[in-house]
Design a protein around this motif. Sequence first.
Motif, short mmCIF file in Angstrom:
data_model
loop_
_atom_site.label_atom_id
_atom_site.label_comp_id
_atom_site.label_asym_id
_atom_site.label_seq_id
_atom_site.Cartn_x
_atom_site.Cartn_y
_atom_site.Cartn_z
N GLN A 65 0.93 -1.26 0.21
CA GLN A 65 -0.48 0.50 0.19
C GLN A 65 0.74 1.34 -0.54
O GLN A 65 0.60 1.92 -0.64
N ALA A 66 1.49 1.24 1.09
CA ALA A 66 2.63 2.54 0.68
C ALA A 66 3.41 2.80 -0.06
O ALA A 66 3.74 3.34 -1.22
N ASP A 67 3.78 1.55 -1.28
CA ASP A 67 4.63 2.08 -2.37
C ASP A 67 3.04 2.29 -3.47
O ASP A 67 3.75 3.23 -4.98
N GLN A 68 2.22 1.92 -3.62
CA GLN A 68 1.27 2.60 -4.17
C GLN A 68 0.72 4.00 -4.04
O GLN A 68 0.70 4.45 -4.77
N LEU A 69 0.98 4.02 -2.76
CA LEU A 69 0.57 5.62 -2.56
C LEU A 69 2.04 6.72 -2.98
O LEU A 69 1.48 7.41 -3.32
N GLU A 70 3.00 5.96 -2.94
CA GLU A 70 4.60 6.38 -3.41
C GLU A 70 4.01 7.18 -4.83
O GLU A 70 4.68 7.98 -5.70
N ARG A 71 3.65 5.74 -5.46
CA ARG A 71 3.57 5.70 -7.47
C ARG A 71 2.74 6.81 -7.65
O ARG A 71 2.50 7.66 -8.34
N HIS A 72 1.14 7.07 -7.17
CA HIS A 72 0.26 7.63 -7.25
C HIS A 72 1.39 8.98 -6.63
O HIS A 72 0.35 9.95 -7.90
N LEU A 73 1.37 9.61 -5.19
CA LEU A 73 1.78 10.47 -5.08
C LEU A 73 3.14 11.51 -6.41
O LEU A 73 3.04 12.27 -6.87
N HIS A 74 4.04 10.17 -6.94
CA HIS A 74 4.54 10.41 -7.69
C HIS A 74 4.01 11.28 -8.88
O HIS A 74 4.60 12.87 -10.07
N GLN A 75 2.27 10.92 -9.13
CA GLN A 75 2.80 11.00 -10.75
C GLN A 75 1.53 11.71 -10.21
O GLN A 75 1.19 13.54 -11.60
N LEU A 76 1.62 12.44 -9.20
CA LEU A 76 0.56 13.54 -8.63
C LEU A 76 1.55 14.79 -9.33
O LEU A 76 1.59 16.10 -9.40
N VAL A 77 3.41 14.50 -8.28
CA VAL A 77 3.98 15.60 -8.53
C VAL A 77 4.44 16.33 -9.78
O VAL A 77 4.39 16.94 -9.94
N GLU A 78 4.35 14.78 -10.72
CA GLU A 78 5.36 14.83 -12.42
C GLU A 78 3.65 16.18 -12.81
O GLU A 78 3.97 16.77 -13.29
N GLN A 79 2.82 15.67 -12.51
CA GLN A 79 1.61 16.58 -13.70
C GLN A 79 1.43 18.22 -12.58
O GLN A 79 1.65 19.29 -13.13
N VAL A 80 1.84 18.24 -10.98
CA VAL A 80 2.00 19.61 -10.64
C VAL A 80 3.19 20.97 -10.76
O VAL A 80 2.40 21.46 -11.03
N ALA A 81 4.07 19.78 -10.76
CA ALA A 81 5.56 20.53 -10.23
C ALA A 81 6.40 20.19 -11.68
O ALA A 81 7.43 19.21 -10.14
N PRO A 82 6.61 19.70 -12.16
CA PRO A 82 7.79 18.32 -12.91
C PRO A 82 8.65 18.19 -12.83
O PRO A 82 9.69 17.84 -12.83
N ASN A 83 9.38 19.51 -12.88
CA ASN A 83 10.77 20.45 -12.90
C ASN A 83 11.37 19.62 -11.40
O ASN A 83 12.56 20.02 -11.00
N THR A 84 10.40 20.35 -9.75
CA THR A 84 10.96 19.59 -8.43
C THR A 84 11.39 18.05 -8.32
O THR A 84 12.59 17.55 -7.93
N LEU A 85 11.25 17.58 -9.38
CA LEU A 85 11.65 15.70 -8.79
C LEU A 85 13.21 15.44 -10.27
O LEU A 85 13.56 15.04 -9.94
N HIS A 86 13.61 16.46 -10.55
CA HIS A 86 14.77 16.43 -11.27
C HIS A 86 15.61 16.50 -10.59
O HIS A 86 17.35 16.86 -11.16
N VAL A 87 15.40 17.82 -9.47
CA VAL A 87 16.68 18.60 -8.59
C VAL A 87 17.55 17.34 -7.67
O VAL A 87 16.53 16.17 -7.01
N PHE A 88 18.66 16.93 -7.77
CA PHE A 88 19.03 16.05 -7.17
C PHE A 88 18.73 15.82 -5.75
O PHE A 88 18.32 16.78 -4.79
N ALA A 89 18.75 14.67 -6.13
CA ALA A 89 18.21 14.10 -4.24
C ALA A 89 16.66 14.34 -3.75
O ALA A 89 16.15 14.65 -2.31
#
Length: 140
Positions: A65-89
Motif C-alpha cells: 500500500q505504501a508503494d502504491q501511494l508513493e507511485r500516486h504521489l509521484h504522478q501527482l507531483v509530475e503533473q503539478v511541478a514536474p521540474n522539482t523531481l529532477h532536482v538532485f536527491a
Amino acid sequence: MNALRGLITTSPEILRSQLRGLSRAKPVATCAAFRPDPTHLADPVQATKLALRSLAARIREARDQADQLERHLHQLVEQVAPNTLHVFALGPDTAAALAISIGDNPDRLTGEAAFARLCGVAPIPASSGKTTRHRAASRR
C-alpha cells in the motif's frame, strides 16, 4: 516490524533459532511461509507461528500500500511541478511538501534566499556593537 521483532524475541526457542541472524527482509518472508497446524493451536509454537504469519501478511500489505501511494504521489507531483523531481536527491515526498509550501504562487521563490525565508531558516542579523552575528529565524 516492531511487533514482529517483539514477538520473535519472546517466541519459543525453536522459532527464535530459525529467525535469528536473518537479514532485514528475510524474517517477513520466513514468517509468511510458516504453516501452523490449526488443530494444535494450544501448542505455543503453533500459536506463535500463526501470530507471526499474520503479522508478516500485514507488513507485506502495508508495504504494498505504501508503494502504491508513493507511485500516486509521484504522478501527482509530475503533473503539478514536474521540474522539482529532477532536482538532485529530491524524491516525491519532499517535492510534494515543497509544492504544498509554495502553494498557488510559485513566483515567490525567486532564489535560495527566498526559499530559506519560506522555510524559516534565513539568517537574521543579531549584532551588537562591533560583533557581527546572525541567528536563525524562528518559525511561527
